[in-house]
Design a protein around this motif. Structure first.
Motif, mmCIF file in Angstrom:
data_model
loop_
_atom_site.group_PDB
_atom_site.id
_atom_site.type_symbol
_atom_site.label_atom_id
_atom_site.label_comp_id
_atom_site.label_asym_id
_atom_site.label_seq_id
_atom_site.Cartn_x
_atom_site.Cartn_y
_atom_site.Cartn_z
ATOM 1 N N VAL A 346 0.831 -1.201 0.000
ATOM 2 C CA VAL A 346 0.000 0.000 0.000
ATOM 3 C C VAL A 346 0.866 1.252 0.000
ATOM 4 O O VAL A 346 0.607 2.214 -0.730
ATOM 5 C CB VAL A 346 -0.956 -0.007 1.206
ATOM 6 C CG1 VAL A 346 -1.609 1.365 1.387
ATOM 7 C CG2 VAL A 346 -2.028 -1.076 1.029
ATOM 8 N N SER A 347 1.936 1.241 0.798
ATOM 9 C CA SER A 347 2.820 2.401 0.871
ATOM 10 C C SER A 347 3.458 2.699 -0.485
ATOM 11 O O SER A 347 3.509 3.858 -0.926
ATOM 12 C CB SER A 347 3.914 2.159 1.916
ATOM 13 O OG SER A 347 4.831 3.230 1.956
ATOM 14 N N LEU A 348 3.931 1.654 -1.176
ATOM 15 C CA LEU A 348 4.548 1.844 -2.491
ATOM 16 C C LEU A 348 3.551 2.414 -3.480
ATOM 17 O O LEU A 348 3.858 3.359 -4.229
ATOM 18 C CB LEU A 348 5.097 0.509 -3.000
ATOM 19 C CG LEU A 348 5.672 0.507 -4.425
ATOM 20 C CD1 LEU A 348 6.841 1.476 -4.535
ATOM 21 C CD2 LEU A 348 6.084 -0.905 -4.829
ATOM 22 N N LEU A 349 2.346 1.868 -3.501
ATOM 23 C CA LEU A 349 1.327 2.353 -4.438
ATOM 24 C C LEU A 349 0.916 3.788 -4.115
ATOM 25 O O LEU A 349 0.734 4.613 -5.021
ATOM 26 C CB LEU A 349 0.115 1.423 -4.404
ATOM 27 C CG LEU A 349 0.351 0.012 -4.958
ATOM 28 C CD1 LEU A 349 -0.795 -0.914 -4.556
ATOM 29 C CD2 LEU A 349 0.505 0.031 -6.475
ATOM 30 N N GLN A 350 0.778 4.092 -2.832
ATOM 31 C CA GLN A 350 0.425 5.457 -2.438
ATOM 32 C C GLN A 350 1.495 6.452 -2.857
ATOM 33 O O GLN A 350 1.189 7.577 -3.283
ATOM 34 C CB GLN A 350 0.222 5.523 -0.910
ATOM 35 C CG GLN A 350 -1.006 4.795 -0.394
ATOM 36 C CD GLN A 350 -2.268 5.623 -0.552
ATOM 37 O OE1 GLN A 350 -2.602 6.062 -1.654
ATOM 38 N NE2 GLN A 350 -2.998 5.807 0.524
ATOM 39 N N GLN A 351 2.765 6.056 -2.754
ATOM 40 C CA GLN A 351 3.850 6.942 -3.165
ATOM 41 C C GLN A 351 3.769 7.275 -4.647
ATOM 42 O O GLN A 351 4.106 8.383 -5.071
ATOM 43 C CB GLN A 351 5.189 6.288 -2.843
ATOM 44 C CG GLN A 351 5.520 6.233 -1.361
ATOM 45 C CD GLN A 351 6.776 5.423 -1.085
ATOM 46 O OE1 GLN A 351 7.603 5.199 -1.967
ATOM 47 N NE2 GLN A 351 6.918 4.958 0.151
ATOM 48 N N MET A 352 3.321 6.316 -5.446
ATOM 49 C CA MET A 352 3.188 6.567 -6.883
ATOM 50 C C MET A 352 2.142 7.645 -7.152
ATOM 51 O O MET A 352 2.323 8.499 -8.034
ATOM 52 C CB MET A 352 2.829 5.266 -7.600
ATOM 53 C CG MET A 352 3.936 4.227 -7.576
ATOM 54 S SD MET A 352 3.449 2.702 -8.412
ATOM 55 C CE MET A 352 4.910 1.701 -8.124
ATOM 56 N N PHE A 353 1.059 7.616 -6.394
ATOM 57 C CA PHE A 353 0.030 8.640 -6.566
ATOM 58 C C PHE A 353 0.527 9.998 -6.074
ATOM 59 O O PHE A 353 0.216 11.042 -6.665
ATOM 60 C CB PHE A 353 -1.250 8.255 -5.824
ATOM 61 C CG PHE A 353 -2.097 7.295 -6.588
ATOM 62 C CD1 PHE A 353 -3.059 7.737 -7.470
ATOM 63 C CD2 PHE A 353 -1.925 5.924 -6.437
ATOM 64 C CE1 PHE A 353 -3.843 6.841 -8.186
ATOM 65 C CE2 PHE A 353 -2.699 5.023 -7.137
ATOM 66 C CZ PHE A 353 -3.663 5.487 -8.030
ATOM 67 N N THR A 354 1.316 9.994 -5.004
ATOM 68 C CA THR A 354 1.899 11.240 -4.517
ATOM 69 C C THR A 354 2.803 11.856 -5.565
ATOM 70 O O THR A 354 2.765 13.070 -5.823
ATOM 71 C CB THR A 354 2.688 11.003 -3.219
ATOM 72 O OG1 THR A 354 1.807 10.466 -2.218
ATOM 73 C CG2 THR A 354 3.305 12.278 -2.708
ATOM 74 N N SER A 355 3.611 11.030 -6.210
ATOM 75 C CA SER A 355 4.506 11.509 -7.261
ATOM 76 C C SER A 355 3.709 12.071 -8.433
ATOM 77 O O SER A 355 4.086 13.095 -9.031
ATOM 78 C CB SER A 355 5.411 10.385 -7.744
ATOM 79 O OG SER A 355 6.249 9.930 -6.698
ATOM 80 N N GLN A 356 2.590 11.414 -8.764
ATOM 81 C CA GLN A 356 1.760 11.914 -9.855
ATOM 82 C C GLN A 356 1.221 13.293 -9.542
ATOM 83 O O GLN A 356 1.262 14.202 -10.379
ATOM 84 C CB GLN A 356 0.594 10.954 -10.126
ATOM 85 C CG GLN A 356 -0.294 11.383 -11.294
ATOM 86 C CD GLN A 356 -1.705 10.796 -11.216
ATOM 87 O OE1 GLN A 356 -2.283 10.702 -10.129
ATOM 88 N NE2 GLN A 356 -2.237 10.405 -12.357
ATOM 89 N N ARG A 357 0.720 13.480 -8.323
ATOM 90 C CA ARG A 357 0.166 14.784 -7.949
ATOM 91 C C ARG A 357 1.224 15.875 -7.993
ATOM 92 O O ARG A 357 0.965 17.009 -8.403
ATOM 93 C CB ARG A 357 -0.448 14.709 -6.552
ATOM 94 C CG ARG A 357 -1.743 13.916 -6.470
ATOM 95 C CD ARG A 357 -2.450 14.172 -5.156
ATOM 96 N NE ARG A 357 -1.673 13.694 -4.019
ATOM 97 C CZ ARG A 357 -1.754 12.470 -3.519
ATOM 98 N NH1 ARG A 357 -2.575 11.591 -4.071
ATOM 99 N NH2 ARG A 357 -1.034 12.111 -2.482
ATOM 100 N N GLU A 358 2.437 15.522 -7.593
ATOM 101 C CA GLU A 358 3.529 16.504 -7.586
ATOM 102 C C GLU A 358 3.932 16.899 -8.988
ATOM 103 O O GLU A 358 4.444 18.005 -9.207
ATOM 104 C CB GLU A 358 4.724 15.937 -6.819
ATOM 105 C CG GLU A 358 4.465 15.791 -5.316
ATOM 106 C CD GLU A 358 5.604 15.084 -4.609
ATOM 107 O OE1 GLU A 358 6.485 14.540 -5.293
ATOM 108 O OE2 GLU A 358 5.614 15.077 -3.360
ATOM 109 N N ASN A 359 3.709 15.994 -9.938
ATOM 110 C CA ASN A 359 4.131 16.244 -11.321
ATOM 111 C C ASN A 359 3.040 16.891 -12.169
ATOM 112 O O ASN A 359 3.286 17.253 -13.322
ATOM 113 C CB ASN A 359 4.592 14.946 -11.984
ATOM 114 C CG ASN A 359 5.873 14.417 -11.355
ATOM 115 O OD1 ASN A 359 6.701 15.183 -10.894
ATOM 116 N ND2 ASN A 359 6.020 13.097 -11.340
ATOM 117 N N VAL A 360 1.813 16.948 -11.620
ATOM 118 C CA VAL A 360 0.708 17.535 -12.377
ATOM 119 C C VAL A 360 0.859 19.051 -12.473
ATOM 120 O O VAL A 360 1.131 19.701 -11.484
ATOM 121 C CB VAL A 360 -0.654 17.178 -11.731
ATOM 122 C CG1 VAL A 360 -1.775 17.965 -12.381
ATOM 123 C CG2 VAL A 360 -0.920 15.709 -11.845
#
Length: 360
Positions: A346-360
């Motif tokens: 869950v932590s790994l998958l959540q980090q991917m979404f965090t990275s996406q938001r930062e790159n938007v």
């Protein structure tokens, strides 16, 4: 790629074929069509299952055999195939039959190729991006019941990581790990079990101020006061959408291509699920996997109109590609439930979404 080396239209129509080839050349690389479709401008003597027979007025006398029939008249096009009927209405260009052949060659099912063909406009092949991307040009699905009055409540535009889970214990565990959108997909016919699992899951959702959706069991979801329900295309025919709206629940609808997206949007759902993106073993899918290229096209067309959820065979390995399409949420099943370490997964998958938001 060339359409000219095979029979695309019957009777042979060189001009139509040339337009179809020109359109196809501008659509980009797509997997080779699994079926060599033939668009029949008149009924052949021996129709085959790969024929689409075009008629300009209703005619039940046509001997179509296993072939599909396209009725195009009065601002409507209806596709009859294998006992199913797909009806669309709107305006379309003179090139729609050529565009249909081109989209069929891109390996779209006939009802989705037809939807794209009716959205095609003459001259689109001269644009930098020739694919139909203007929602205003897309047809409407005909013969649908009225959408419920009031509409479904909105949900966040980007629902983030969206685990689909088999039981309340899983819901509690994942919400405790910081996930804020989840779905209970309880495969049970035991009424007492369903009521117990749904009530427990809804309570967990409330404790965590989470978006908890219940799969299929809309009556029980209403009774428990769930945040929302998730239904398949077939469920729209039987579920009381008005009761779901009246209860204030959100609605998510599954879709498997362009036609079903338009059909689902008619009911003004809270979100659309787009899938299956990749092969999945968690349920029997009615359609072949969509793939990343199609997902990207769906997101480009619908982003900003309704929240979108990618679903089907998604795990940590492919999640970066999925999020690269710009979709605001991705549903996962085995990536969480089969993980050796749930918290780490869950932590790994959540980090991917965090990275996406930062790159938007």
């Amino acid at each position: 790629m060339s359409l000219l080396n095979r029979e695309v239209f019957w009777p042979p129509a060189d001009e139509l074929t040339e337009v179809a080839e020109r359109i196809r050349a501008r659509l980009g690389e797509w997997p080779a069509a699994e079926t060599r479709w033939r668009v029949c401008l008149t009924a052949p003597e021996s129709p085959s299952a790969s024929d689409l027979i075009v008629v300009t007025e209703h005619d039940d006398s046509i001997e179509s055999g296993n072939a599909a029939v396209l009725e195009a008249h009065g601002g409507r096009v209806a596709l009859r195939r294998g006992g199913e009927r797909f009806a669309l209405e709107g305006e379309w260009s003179d090139d729609w039959l050529a565009a249909l052949a081109a989209f069929l060659d891109c390996n779209f099912e006939p009802h989705d190729a037809l939807t794209l063909a009716l959205a095609w406009r003459a001259g689109d092949e001269n644009k930098d991006d020739a694919w139909p991307v203007d929602f205003a040009t897309f047809p409407r699905v005909a013969d649908l019941p009225a959408a419920p009055e009031g509409g479904f409540p909105a949900c966040p535009d980007r629902l983030g990581l969206y685990p689909v889970l088999p039981g309340a214990e899983w819901v509690e565990r994942v919400l405790d790990l910081g996930v804020r959108t989840t779905q209970l997909r309880r495969k049970s016919t035991d009424a007492a079990d369903l009521q117990r699992e749904i009530a427990r899951s809804v309570e967990a959702g409330r404790r965590h101020d989470a978006q908890l959706f219940i799969n299929d069991h809309w009556r029980e979801a209403i009774a428990a006061g769930a945040y929302g329900v998730h239904l398949g295309q077939e469920d729209v025919q039987t579920a009381d959408l008005g009761a779901i709206v009246k209860a204030g629940l959100r609605l998510g609808l599954s879709t498997h291509g362009y036609y079903e997206m338009l059909r689902a949007l008619h009911f003004r759902p809270s979100y659309l699920a787009l899938g299956a993106v990749f092969p999945t073993t968690t349920k029997v899918m009615p359609t072949k996997p969509q793939g990343i290229a199609r997902l990207a096209r769906y997101v480009r067309l619908l982003s900003g109109r309704v929240p979108l959820v990618a679903i089907g065979g998604i795990d940590a390995r492919v999640m970066p590609d999925v999020l690269g399409t710009g979709v605001g949420s991705a549903a996962v099943v085995r990536a969480v439930t089969d993980a050796p370490d749930t918290a780490s997964a869950v932590s790994l998958l959540q980090q991917m979404f965090t990275s996406q938001r930062e790159n938007v």
